[in-house]
Design an enzyme around this catalytic site. Structure first.
Site, PDB file in Angstrom:
ATOM      1  N   ARG A  50       0.848  -1.196   0.000  1.00  0.00           N
ATOM      2  CA  ARG A  50       0.000   0.000   0.000  1.00  0.00           C
ATOM      3  C   ARG A  50       0.882   1.244   0.000  1.00  0.00           C
ATOM      4  NH1 ARG A  50      -3.837  -2.031   5.016  1.00  0.00           N
ATOM      5  NH2 ARG A  50      -4.736  -3.864   3.978  1.00  0.00           N
ATOM      6  N   ASP A  52       1.814   5.096  -0.039  1.00  0.00           N
ATOM      7  CA  ASP A  52       1.132   6.252   0.540  1.00  0.00           C
ATOM      8  C   ASP A  52       0.803   7.296  -0.522  1.00  0.00           C
ATOM      9  OD1 ASP A  52       1.225   5.221   3.102  1.00  0.00           O
ATOM     10  OD2 ASP A  52       3.144   6.174   3.575  1.00  0.00           O
ATOM     11  N   ARG A 197      11.235   5.495   3.851  1.00  0.00           N
ATOM     12  CA  ARG A 197      11.393   6.953   3.957  1.00  0.00           C
ATOM     13  C   ARG A 197      12.184   7.351   5.197  1.00  0.00           C
ATOM     14  NH1 ARG A 197       5.256   8.501   3.435  1.00  0.00           N
ATOM     15  NH2 ARG A 197       6.005  10.530   4.202  1.00  0.00           N
TER      16      ARG A 197
END
Length: 244
Positions: A50, A52, A197
């Site tokens: 998934r 973002d 990230r």
């Protein structure tokens, strides 16, 4: 019934991420609507992960079950004819009915792009993180090596993660240059929420002199999110590949 595996490229700039959400434009939702347009079926498109809001993909993988008789090689052309220009189906193959794009995945590769120049970018503003200050590239490259291995990556996971175990195995992590940017590549057997990230943000902090490369093992061992770097913005992140 057939099981179709799609390879999908998308620009995530104008979407609220991959996962279908009520009253929001998402990658999954738009592709499911396109499949319904060409097959007449309401399907559940299962993605490998998934991504973002704002995150891009070069080769997202997703599968769906269908009773349609459309030849598998025709799916990319048929779907692309009704999809917006910022989503493209690159390939389609038929897989076993037991196959899941999410649960059958063995490895995923992400990259993060950092635009390290004095002046801000125009074309790359939605595709790389702008950082105008000097960076120690050699130290950044050294820091990548400390992430390789199997560890509890709690220090590199944002709150809200749905998984109980924070143990993941990173097979490769390295730094290179492409398209005027620093590119950080990470390949792992899975990623925690915002893990890629946060790792990129930590490597950036090494380059900025806020963290030493040799601090990385201590940060991993601490399992303390506050000791790692910040979570870099989503627009610099790309899902590069998924291996089954």
């Amino acid at each position: 019934m057939r099981n179709i595996l799609l390879t999908i490229e998308y620009d995530g700039t104008n979407y609220f991420g991959w996962q279908r959400q009520p009253n929001k434009k998402t990658i999954q939702g738009v592709i499911e609507e396109a499949i319904k347009n060409i097959t007449g079926e309401k399907v559940n498109l299962v993605g490998s992960g998934r991504t973002d809001a704002g995150v891009h993909a070069l080769a997202q993988k997703a599968n769906f079950k269908t009773a349609s008789k459309i030849p598998v090689e025709k799916f990319p052309f048929a779907l692309n004819s009704v999809l917006p220009n910022d989503i493209s189906i690159k390939d389609a193959i038929e897989v076993s009915l037991e196959f899941s794009a999410r649960y059958s995945a063995k490895q995923k590769t992400y990259k993060y792009l950092i635009y390290n120049h004095r002046t801000r970018p125009a074309i790359l503003r939605n595709y790389a993180y702008y950082f105008p200050y000097d960076l120690d590239i050699v130290s950044m490259q050294r820091s990548c090596e400390y992430f390789i291995g199997e560890y509890d990556f709690s220090s590199f996971c944002s709150s809200g993660s749905e998984t109980s175990s924070k143990v993941r195995k990173i097979f490769d992590c390295y730094l290179t240059f492409e398209n005027e940017c620093i590119a950080i590549y990470i390949t792992a057997n899975g990623f925690l929420y915002n893990m890629a990230r946060i790792i990129a943000g930590t490597i950036l902090d090494v380059g900025a002199g806020r963290i030493k490369p040799t601090d990385i093992p201590l940060i991993i061992e601490s399992k303390d999110r506050t000791r790692a770097g910040k979570t870099l913005p989503p627009w610099g992140l790309y899902l590069v590949d998924v291996i089954y």
